[in-house]
Design a protein around this motif. Structure first.
Motif, PDB file in Angstrom:
ATOM      1  N   LEU A  76      10.945  11.308  -0.004  1.00 30.47           N
ATOM      2  CA  LEU A  76       9.404  11.435  -0.280  1.00 30.47           C
ATOM      3  C   LEU A  76       8.576  10.337   0.339  1.00 30.47           C
ATOM      4  N   ARG A  77       9.245   9.210   0.426  1.00 30.30           N
ATOM      5  CA  ARG A  77       8.656   8.141   1.191  1.00 30.30           C
ATOM      6  C   ARG A  77       8.516   8.432   2.694  1.00 30.30           C
ATOM      7  N   ALA A  78       9.626   9.002   3.230  1.00 27.67           N
ATOM      8  CA  ALA A  78       9.299   9.514   4.645  1.00 27.67           C
ATOM      9  C   ALA A  78       8.301  10.407   4.841  1.00 27.67           C
ATOM     10  N   VAL A  79       8.107  11.302   3.927  1.00 28.12           N
ATOM     11  CA  VAL A  79       7.044  12.504   3.917  1.00 28.12           C
ATOM     12  C   VAL A  79       5.753  11.879   3.896  1.00 28.12           C
ATOM     13  N   VAL A  80       5.487  10.811   2.979  1.00 25.30           N
ATOM     14  CA  VAL A  80       4.234  10.135   2.878  1.00 25.30           C
ATOM     15  C   VAL A  80       3.775   9.332   4.041  1.00 25.30           C
ATOM     16  N   THR A  81       4.914   8.547   4.536  1.00 24.14           N
ATOM     17  CA  THR A  81       4.643   7.838   5.731  1.00 24.14           C
ATOM     18  C   THR A  81       3.988   8.606   6.815  1.00 24.14           C
ATOM     19  N   ILE A  82       4.859   9.624   7.048  1.00 28.77           N
ATOM     20  CA  ILE A  82       4.263  10.567   8.184  1.00 28.77           C
ATOM     21  C   ILE A  82       3.030  11.099   8.008  1.00 28.77           C
TER      22      ILE A  82
ATOM     23  N   TYR B  65      -6.335   7.100   4.486  1.00 32.04           N
ATOM     24  CA  TYR B  65      -6.893   5.834   4.645  1.00 32.04           C
ATOM     25  C   TYR B  65      -6.989   4.851   3.163  1.00 32.04           C
ATOM     26  N   LEU B  66      -7.392   5.567   2.169  1.00 35.99           N
ATOM     27  CA  LEU B  66      -7.297   4.977   0.860  1.00 35.99           C
ATOM     28  C   LEU B  66      -5.724   4.691   0.487  1.00 35.99           C
ATOM     29  N   ALA B  67      -4.755   5.257   0.894  1.00 34.63           N
ATOM     30  CA  ALA B  67      -3.293   5.005   0.573  1.00 34.63           C
ATOM     31  C   ALA B  67      -3.093   3.682   1.047  1.00 34.63           C
ATOM     32  N   GLU B  68      -3.332   3.308   2.280  1.00 38.51           N
ATOM     33  CA  GLU B  68      -2.838   2.357   2.962  1.00 38.51           C
ATOM     34  C   GLU B  68      -3.545   0.874   2.101  1.00 38.51           C
ATOM     35  N   ILE B  69      -4.890   1.307   1.646  1.00 42.95           N
ATOM     36  CA  ILE B  69      -5.725   0.213   1.069  1.00 42.95           C
ATOM     37  C   ILE B  69      -4.912   0.067  -0.322  1.00 42.95           C
ATOM     38  N   PHE B  70      -4.702   0.861  -0.973  1.00 44.27           N
ATOM     39  CA  PHE B  70      -3.920   0.556  -2.148  1.00 44.27           C
ATOM     40  C   PHE B  70      -2.215   0.091  -1.925  1.00 44.27           C
ATOM     41  N   ARG B  71      -1.592   0.503  -0.997  1.00 41.86           N
ATOM     42  CA  ARG B  71      -0.551  -0.122  -0.771  1.00 41.86           C
ATOM     43  C   ARG B  71      -0.615  -1.788  -0.357  1.00 41.86           C
ATOM     44  N   ALA B  72      -1.795  -1.964   0.297  1.00 45.17           N
ATOM     45  CA  ALA B  72      -1.919  -3.433   0.730  1.00 45.17           C
ATOM     46  C   ALA B  72      -2.197  -4.244  -0.648  1.00 45.17           C
ATOM     47  N   GLY B  73      -2.719  -3.419  -1.559  1.00 45.30           N
ATOM     48  CA  GLY B  73      -2.980  -4.206  -3.111  1.00 45.30           C
ATOM     49  C   GLY B  73      -1.589  -4.197  -3.575  1.00 45.30           C
ATOM     50  N   ILE B  74      -1.083  -3.321  -3.705  1.00 40.67           N
ATOM     51  CA  ILE B  74       0.432  -3.189  -4.481  1.00 40.67           C
ATOM     52  C   ILE B  74       1.142  -4.094  -4.061  1.00 40.67           C
ATOM     53  N   GLU B  75       1.369  -4.262  -2.590  1.00 43.42           N
ATOM     54  CA  GLU B  75       2.157  -5.417  -2.175  1.00 43.42           C
ATOM     55  C   GLU B  75       1.437  -6.779  -2.230  1.00 43.42           C
TER      56      GLU B  75
END
Length: 288
Positions: free
Chosen positions: A109-115, A163-173
């Motif tokens: 799942l992480r691989a598919v989301v990253t791609i 775009y928003l997934a990367e923004i949220f990922r930065a917030g989570i990390e």
């Protein structure tokens, strides 16, 4: 024994000095603005093609005539903006959670989301619109709507979700690991920790960037016109056809500004309010 407090002469002098500085700054800013505005008007009006440009772009009669049709098209843009914004925010948050999970079983799942995120962040939104708008109908799937509005909204959702997934990922990390450790020590499961501890802090941390992306999405909603959807831009194109008077484009831009400028100012005010306390400390430190 009570006494009446009065500021010292030094404090009064400091207040008067700051008042004079503010007044001087205001006058300098006003004078420079007037000079720039006058120069812009002189250059614009003095250009050889000004009369022709004024008739072609700033015809008040044409502006009033096309405004209702363009405003009706803007209503479509607003609906696309709201729907795409809600879906992209929810989808981006879910993708960010999926990408930051550490469960070994969820590696596919992480691989598919990253791609997915890499692809749709790397491809221009205009190209995504063309591929989705003309590629999906070619599949002839009976269950898939092929209207220009649906396909345009889908393309915008696909792009902005990445775009928003990367923004949220930065917030989570950005949430300190000690927060997670404390929550687990209190007996919360991994899912409860994510839902009750990590996500609320992450969303709060990235709210300014999130709001800026929502404002950008409002403007990009006008790109659905390339698929034939009769939005504000498409309505302006129809009005221009045959008349070669481009005032309709100015009317469309004016209506978009009526939405985007207040939104931008609200975002700026929110950011200033969030950073006001820290800015105040910095200001006090500078004064000292």
């Amino acid at each position: 024994m009570t006494g009446h407090w009065a500021p010292s002469e030094r404090a009064l002098a400091r207040v008067a000095y700051r008042r004079r500085r503010r007044r001087r700054s205001f006058l300098v800013a006003l004078a420079s603005t007037v000079v720039v505005a006058v120069l812009a008007v002189v250059v614009l009006v003095g250009s050889p093609g000004w009369e022709r440009a004024r008739e072609a772009f700033f015809d008040p009669v044409e502006f009033v005539d096309v405004l209702p049709a363009v405003a009706q098209g803007l209503w479509l843009n607003l609906r696309v903006w709201v729907i795409a914004g809600v879906i992209a925010v929810v989808g981006g948050l879910l993708l960010a959670i999926a990408r930051t999970t550490t469960a070994p079983a969820l590696f596919p799942l992480r691989a598919v989301v990253t791609i997915y995120i890499d692809v749709f962040r790397g491809v221009p939104v205009l190209l995504v619109l063309l591929l989705v708008g003309f590629g999906l109908p070619a599949l002839r799937l009976p269950w898939l709507p092929i209207t220009a509005v649906f396909l345009g909204t889908l393309a915008i959702v696909l792009t902005y979700t990445a775009y928003l997934a990367e923004i949220f990922r930065a917030g989570i990390e950005s949430v300190h690991p000690s927060q997670v450790a404390a929550a687990r020590a209190l007996g919360l499961t991994r899912g409860q920790t994510t839902r009750r501890v990590v996500v609320p802090q992450a969303v709060r941390a990235v709210t300014p960037a999130l709001l800026n992306m929502i404002v950008a999405l409002q403007k990009d909603s006008g790109l659905i016109s390339i698929l034939g959807a009769v939005d504000a831009i498409r309505a302006a194109e129809i009005a221009v056809t045959g008349s070669y008077n481009f005032t309709a484009y100015v009317a469309a831009g004016f209506l978009f500004l009526l939405i985007s400028v207040p939104l931008t100012r609200l975002v700026d005010a929110y950011n200033a309010r969030r950073g006001g306390r820290g800015s105040g400390r910095a200001t006090v430190g500078a004064i000292r």
